[in-house]
Design a protein around this motif. Structure first.
Motif, PDB file in Angstrom:
ATOM      1  N   THR A   1      -2.870   5.609   2.774  1.00  0.00           N
ATOM      2  CA  THR A   1      -3.661   5.128   3.916  1.00  0.00           C
ATOM      3  C   THR A   1      -5.067   4.695   3.533  1.00  0.00           C
ATOM      4  N   ASP A   2      -5.482   5.025   2.311  1.00  0.00           N
ATOM      5  CA  ASP A   2      -6.835   4.686   1.870  1.00  0.00           C
ATOM      6  C   ASP A   2      -6.764   3.703   0.708  1.00  0.00           C
ATOM      7  N   TRP A   3      -6.964   2.421   1.003  1.00  0.00           N
ATOM      8  CA  TRP A   3      -6.846   1.410  -0.046  1.00  0.00           C
ATOM      9  C   TRP A   3      -7.930   1.536  -1.102  1.00  0.00           C
ATOM     10  N   LYS A   4      -8.995   2.281  -0.809  1.00  0.00           N
ATOM     11  CA  LYS A   4     -10.064   2.445  -1.795  1.00  0.00           C
ATOM     12  C   LYS A   4      -9.709   3.458  -2.870  1.00  0.00           C
ATOM     13  N   SER A   5      -8.685   4.243  -2.652  1.00  0.00           N
ATOM     14  CA  SER A   5      -8.344   5.269  -3.644  1.00  0.00           C
ATOM     15  C   SER A   5      -6.849   5.343  -3.946  1.00  0.00           C
ATOM     16  N   ASP A   6      -6.002   4.943  -3.030  1.00  0.00           N
ATOM     17  CA  ASP A   6      -4.559   5.083  -3.238  1.00  0.00           C
ATOM     18  C   ASP A   6      -3.995   3.972  -4.121  1.00  0.00           C
TER      19      ASP A   6
ATOM     20  N   ASN B   1       0.834  -1.195   0.000  1.00  0.00           N
ATOM     21  CA  ASN B   1       0.000   0.000   0.000  1.00  0.00           C
ATOM     22  C   ASN B   1       0.873   1.251   0.000  1.00  0.00           C
TER      23      ASN B   1
ATOM     24  N   THR C   1      -1.887   0.825  -5.209  1.00  0.00           N
ATOM     25  CA  THR C   1      -1.594  -0.446  -4.543  1.00  0.00           C
ATOM     26  C   THR C   1      -0.893  -1.390  -5.516  1.00  0.00           C
TER      27      THR C   1
ATOM     28  N   ASN D   1     -10.669  -0.395  -7.182  1.00  0.00           N
ATOM     29  CA  ASN D   1     -10.875   0.754  -6.313  1.00  0.00           C
ATOM     30  C   ASN D   1      -9.949   1.855  -6.835  1.00  0.00           C
TER      31      ASN D   1
END
Length: 327
Positions: free
Chosen positions: A218-223, A215, A225, A261
């Motif tokens: 801190t935001d796996w839905k937007s950052d 990762n 990966t 995501n």
């Protein structure tokens, strides 16, 4: 070893300059993967060069230079045929092989969905066998890549590319091909379906039964990966054991941008990950050892005949044509 003797290795792709930088901690010099091994294929004459990585032979068969991704206009959103790196790569390849006899060699899947050979290509000239992919990469006319079933020779490919990057040759003098920052996921998503190198610091490492995630935020839905499947870790146990050491390291990851995501690159081989030692474009490809070039060697030549390329990238993006990396 003669070409017709079955198989042989090209550990002697020795035209690789010494690279002073950090390799992944999982791979020590005494535990490097086995040298690239290729199976010999047909010997034909090149009748046409369609682009910087596609040939048509005198028997009508097509060949993709597996492992060497030529620049294309879509890399920069330019008009087809009007992107200088694309036209330069095609011209370089034409000058190198058009009208000449070549040898094909295989190390994995031999044909793509269009029936074209996926081959390492060797040019016979002046009593020597020259590795065409190596020449294109060392001249900065292509980027090194691999896809599942086609990662043979990837470390040799990466080392040739690294030399061109170090000298900023060809496409590496163009800002379009510099690594994209991981902290700009919005910009990365705009490159969905394109091959990119992404640079960033690993913020955390997440694990499930089947997958490990690097990762970069801190935001796996937007950052951004990076996904590493368990099969990759099983095939590289030393890397798997030291994977946690990547946290807080700055790395460059190469591959096709997907949307899961946020933007994501799926790692199918550890060679897709490079650790940076403070100078962005002088990284050591994962698993590539430093080799000193003899004074009379050329960075991309193969001094002897080889006597080895290896599930392919995700389904192509909508509208992808046979000229894209659509295997």
């Amino acid at each position: 070893m003669g070409w017709g003797s079955g198989v042989g290795n090209i550990a002697g792709l020795a035209g690789l300059v010494a690279l002073a930088s950090a390799a992944l901690p999982a791979i020590a010099d005494d535990k490097l993967p086995a040298p690239c091994v290729l199976e010999p294929g047909p010997v034909r004459t090149v009748a046409r060069v369609l682009d910087g990585e596609t040939l048509v032979l005198d028997d009508g068969s097509g060949v993709r230079l597996i492992g060497a991704l030529a620049p294309r206009a879509r890399d920069a959103g330019a008009q087809a045929g009007a992107w200088p790196p694309e036209t330069q790569a095609m011209q370089t390849l034409s000058n190198l092989v058009l009208g000449k006899r070549i040898k094909l060699a295989f190390g994995g899947r031999q044909k793509d969905r269009y029936g074209r050979f996926l081959a390492q290509v060797f040019l016979e000239a002046n009593g020597r066998s020259e590795w065409v992919q190596g020449t294109m990469l060392a001249a900065g006319q292509a980027r090194a890549y691999g896809v599942p079933e086609s990662f043979a020779c990837v470390r040799e490919l990466l080392a040739h590319e690294a030399e061109a990057r170090r000298k900023r040759l060809g496409l590496w003098s163009n800002g379009v091909y510099r690594p994209m920052p991981a902290e700009q996921p919005g910009s990365l998503l705009k490159q969905r379906g394109k091959f990119e190198r992404v640079i960033g610091t690993v913020a955390s490492i997440g694990k499930t039964k089947s997958t490990t995630y690097l990762n970069f935020g801190t935001d796996w839905k937007s950052d951004f990966t990076v996904r590493i499947g368990k099969a990759v870790l099983a095939a590289n146990p030393e890397f798997a054991r030291t994977l946690d050491t990547l946290k807080s390291k700055t790395v460059v990851v190469r591959g096709w941008i997907e949307r899961r995501n946020g933007p994501l690159i799926d790692v199918a081989d550890v060679s897709q990950i490079e650790i940076i030692d403070g100078k962005e474009d002088v990284p050591a490809p994962a698993g590539v050892s430093a080799v000193t070039v003899p004074n009379d060697a050329q960075p991309a030549s193969v001094p002897v005949d080889p006597d080895g390329a290896q599930k392919l990238r995700p389904d192509p993006t909508e509208g992808a044509d046979p000229g894209a990396v659509n295997l």
